[in-house]
Scaffold this motif. Structure first.
Motif, PDB file in Angstrom:
ATOM      1  N   TRP A 226      14.585  19.721  68.566  1.00  0.00           N
ATOM      2  CA  TRP A 226      15.457  18.900  67.855  1.00  0.00           C
ATOM      3  C   TRP A 226      15.687  19.508  66.804  1.00  0.00           C
ATOM      4  N   LYS A 227      16.810  19.429  66.034  1.00  0.00           N
ATOM      5  CA  LYS A 227      16.764  20.102  64.554  1.00  0.00           C
ATOM      6  C   LYS A 227      16.931  18.786  63.611  1.00  0.00           C
ATOM      7  N   TYR A 228      16.935  17.923  64.335  1.00  0.00           N
ATOM      8  CA  TYR A 228      17.517  16.284  63.571  1.00  0.00           C
ATOM      9  C   TYR A 228      16.297  15.518  64.077  1.00  0.00           C
ATOM     10  N   GLY A 229      15.988  14.185  63.320  1.00  0.00           N
ATOM     11  CA  GLY A 229      15.084  13.457  63.464  1.00  0.00           C
ATOM     12  C   GLY A 229      15.516  11.968  62.660  1.00  0.00           C
ATOM     13  N   GLN A 230      14.610  10.981  62.872  1.00  0.00           N
ATOM     14  CA  GLN A 230      14.874   9.708  62.156  1.00  0.00           C
ATOM     15  C   GLN A 230      13.411   9.462  61.556  1.00  0.00           C
ATOM     16  N   ASN A 231      13.778   8.797  60.137  1.00  0.00           N
ATOM     17  CA  ASN A 231      12.386   8.504  59.520  1.00  0.00           C
ATOM     18  C   ASN A 231      12.027   7.380  59.939  1.00  0.00           C
ATOM     19  N   GLN A 232      10.763   6.984  59.811  1.00  0.00           N
ATOM     20  CA  GLN A 232      10.381   5.747  60.286  1.00  0.00           C
ATOM     21  C   GLN A 232      10.856   4.381  59.751  1.00  0.00           C
ATOM     22  N   GLU A 233      11.102   4.847  58.402  1.00  0.00           N
ATOM     23  CA  GLU A 233      12.008   3.420  57.780  1.00  0.00           C
ATOM     24  C   GLU A 233      13.169   3.245  58.202  1.00  0.00           C
ATOM     25  N   VAL A 234      13.945   4.031  59.024  1.00  0.00           N
ATOM     26  CA  VAL A 234      15.085   3.407  59.787  1.00  0.00           C
ATOM     27  C   VAL A 234      15.369   3.883  61.210  1.00  0.00           C
ATOM     28  N   THR A 236      15.904   4.157  64.912  1.00  0.00           N
ATOM     29  CA  THR A 236      16.313   3.111  65.930  1.00  0.00           C
ATOM     30  C   THR A 236      15.909   3.666  67.267  1.00  0.00           C
ATOM     31  N   LEU A 237      15.398   4.828  67.489  1.00  0.00           N
ATOM     32  CA  LEU A 237      14.947   5.352  68.868  1.00  0.00           C
ATOM     33  C   LEU A 237      13.315   4.741  68.647  1.00  0.00           C
TER      34      LEU A 237
END
Ligand code: ATP
Ligand code: MG
Length: 420
Positions: A226-234, A236-237
């Protein structure tokens, strides 16, 4: 460049205070010198790397149509009071003057750039516009212990864009994401686009650019391709969830180094300074802003964290201090010594004429082992060695820093086999 002219000596072991890999290797290789916690001098080799990274950043920002400027590091307290940030930004260095006044030492430049651009934007015809700079920033970081990844003084590229409409900002913002990804890939590292919180500068989402390595301070939820991700702070997954983009892959936590961060500021700063433009119907409208940072010096550290082995740094070619590391070993007789010098000089001159930068280790006092260990530590992509042994074969020994085996290459094939 002759090695001895650099005036820099490599260190056999890293100073004790260097806990992180980037600090250990950059200090040992003579790229930087630590002046105090979080404050570094850039030495000749390190400065060449920094300048190459800056040049890539500059090209990509210019291609976006942004204009380069250079704003002061010393900023007026009044501007910071106007935005309400004088008392809220904890990392802001505040400087008393003998006149009794106080100043801010720039940790960011919204307080300077907004009034600056306000002074030349009057009507809708003046928008959109964008400016950027590559400049020294100061932040009173509580802990500065990850080498050049977190400094109290560091180099940042910061860009600011000014728009009439949200759609116009969105379009520029999307182009900025592409430009950022090109910067990182041209620098030889892969960065992921990560959703993060707006931080102190905005209450919307921001986008971070994260290089995944264990040296990172941030936790990112992402999957292998995946070229994307989510920072721990936000996020939702959650860990173990299916990757939204790749069937069969699940999300996992990875550590990342934040090498860039972009924000939509909305009218947060234009409102504070009363920055408006005259619309086509003559009414005054607020200007919508975006800001875009790249940690230029941190990026150098991130490259080292992502690209090294037990012997030293492995610089990606585009940011290597030099493209070729020429090593000459002493001949036993004046005749062989002269032949080695002549062959090496010939290659040096040919490469230089082609615009390929060469570092030539011509030290007499260093042993062959020391020269090879230094070449590995400094991490230039291609090493070419001339010795009595190679000369007897009409050859030089070529070794790529990222490969194990060296190869004997005939003089006439050298240019072709060097992979430049
Ligand atoms: P961090 O969360 O790492 O403290 P930040 O979110 O406060 O960084 P920004 O204001 O977004 O940082 O600055 C833009 C970029 O400048 C960051 O993405 C990072 O690459 C770099 N940067 C920020 N602080 C430092 C620092 N103390 N030393 C070196 N680079 C930094
Ligand atoms: Mg940030």
């Amino acid at each position: 460049m002759r090695y001895r002219s650099l005036g820099v000596k490599t260190l056999r072991s890293a100073p004790q205070e260097a806990e992180s890999i980037n600090a250990q290797l950059l200090l040992r290789g003579g790229f930087v010198r630590q002046e105090m916690a979080g404050v570094y001098s850039w030495l000749p080799l390190g400065l060449r790397v920094l300048r190459k990274v800056e040049a890539i950043v500059r090209e990509e920002m210019d291609a976006l149509g942004a204009q380069e400027v250079l704003m002061p590091a010393l900023q007026s307290k009044e501007a910071w009071v106007t935005t309400g940030r004088w008392d809220t930004v904890d990392i802001l260095f505040k400087l008393p003057s003998q006149t009794g006044k106080e100043y801010a030492l720039g940790c960011s430049h919204e307080e300077v750039v907004t009034p600056l651009v306000q002074s030349y934007v009057q009507s809708y015809k003046d928008l959109p516009t964008s400016v950027y700079q590559i400049q020294t920033k100061f932040r009173d970081e509580l802990r500065a212990k990850s080498g050049i990844l977190r400094g109290r003084e560091f180099i940042m590229k910061d860009m600011y864009s000014f728009h009439r409409t949200q759609e116009d900002l969105d379009a520029f913002y999307a182009r900025a994401i592409d430009a950022y990804l090109r910067v990182y890939s041209r620098c030889g590292v892969q960065a992921r686009v990560v959703e993060a919180s707006g931080g102190v500068f905005s209450d919307k989402f921001s986008h971070e650019f994260q290089v995944l390595t264990d040296a990172g301070e941030d936790l990112i939820l992402t999957s292998p391709s995946w070229k994307y991700g989510q920072n721990q702070e936000v996020a939702t997954l959650k860990e173990g969830d299916a990757c939204p983009d790749h069937a069969g892959e699940t999300l996992e936590w990875k550590k990342g180094i934040e090498v860039g961060n972009i924000f939509q500021l909305g009218t947060r700063f234009s409102d504070a300074f009363g920055m408006t433009y005259a619309a086509e119907d003559g009414t005054k409208q607020p200007v919508i802003m975006g800001c875009y940072g790249i940690g230029v010096s941190r990026l150098v550290g991130a490259i080292v964290e992502a690209s090294h082995d037990a012997r030293g740094i492995i610089w990606p070619a585009a940011v290597a201090p030099y493209r070729v590391h020429l090593v000459t070993l002493r001949g036993k007789t004046p005749e062989t010594q002269a032949q080695i010098q002549k062959a090496a000089q010939g290659l040096h001159d040919t490469l230089t004429a082609k615009g390929i930068d060469v570092l030539w280790d011509d030290r007499d006092e260093a042993s062959p082992g020391e020269k090879l260990a230094d070449a590995d530590l400094i991490g230039i992509p291609t090493r070419v060695l001339f010795s009595e042994k190679s000369l007897a074969e009409g050859s030089a020994e070529v070794k790529r820093r990222n490969l194990v085996e060296a190869e004997l290459v005939k003089f006439e094939d050298l240019l072709e086999k060097m992979g430049l």
